[in-house]
Design an enzyme around this catalytic site. Structure first.
Site: not given
Ligand code: F6R
Length: 242
Positions: A67, A136, A138, A143
């Protein structure tokens, strides 16, 4: 799913590196997808040391970036490519022909995604993805809420990712979007190594490994992968029931 709970981060990194090397050794020209981040840095150091000591030959390995922040590429200090260059690709002296990485500064980001998916198809598949878990839940920049069958795409970043992502930079950044391999793309990897370290990750580890398998916690979706190895240190594993 295989779960390793290591005594500490060093042991976690050594075991993950040993497994990566073994799995890559089964392939003629392994395609490896390495995440950026604090967690896999120890594994990368072990790999670099082994290559420097001539214990491992990675000259036939190909590296596929997971990414990148939209608006950045390797020229930007703090970008995913910048960190991976410094931790892995430069020390290993990987030939540029053996690296494919999203250019988050490209004018046409959809084309970046199509190019990457086409490259994977041409190689056959990703052999080994080395992944980390966000605070979180991810995976890459997939996400919470990202569908399981998503291919490479550009996505808006969660407020938590925007905040946590500041740690990679010397000055404050506006991190609003990312370009990432999709969950569907990653789930087609032959093997997934998921590395998670530290007490600050204990709560999200519990959700990802013992909670519902749900798009709300992208890391939980990996539990459906047929060859998933999870490497935790004791701190990250401290809230698990087993
Ligand atoms: C970065 C990436 C992210 C990180 C995750 C954990 O390429 O894919 O999903 O793996 O944010 O980061 P660390 O390891 O720094 O806690």
């Amino acid at each position: 799913m295989k779960l390793l709970i290591a005594d500490n981060y060093t042991a976690l990194s050594q075991q993950a590196a040993a497994d990566l090397i073994k799995l890559a050794g089964n392939e003629k020209a392994p395609l490896v997808c390495p995440a950026t981040g604090d967690t896999p840095a120890g594994l990368y150091k072990v790999l670099v040391d082994k290559v420097n000591n001539k214990e491992v030959d990675i000259s036939c390995w190909h590296f596929l970036g997971l990414d990148e922040w939209v608006g950045m590429n390797g020229e930007d200090e703090g970008s995913c490519r910048f960190h991976l260059n410094n931790q892995l690709l430069f020390p290993l002296q990987v030939a540029s022909d053996n690296i494919i990485f999203f250019d988050g500064r490209a004018n046409n980001l959809q084309e970046e995604c199509s190019k990457t998916e086409a490259f994977i198809r041409q190689q056959g598949t990703i052999d080994i993805s080395v992944l980390g878990l966000g605070m979180n839940g991810h995976i890459g920049m997939n996400e919470p809420g990202t569908a399981i069958d998503t291919r490479s795409h550009v996505g808006e970043l969660d407020a938590e990712t925007q905040k946590v992502g500041q740690k990679y930079f010397n000055t404050a950044q506006r991190l609003t979007a990312g370009i990432t391999l999709g969950l569907g793309t990653l789930m087609e990897s032959k093997h997934i190594l998921l590395l998670i370290s530290g007490a600050h990750k204990a709560a999200i580890v519990k959700k990802a490994l013992e909670g519902a398998i749900s798009e709300k916690v992208p890391g939980s979706l990996l539990r459906n992968h047929p060859s998933l190895r999870i490497y935790l240190d004791k701190e990250a594993a401290q809230l698990l029931a087993f």
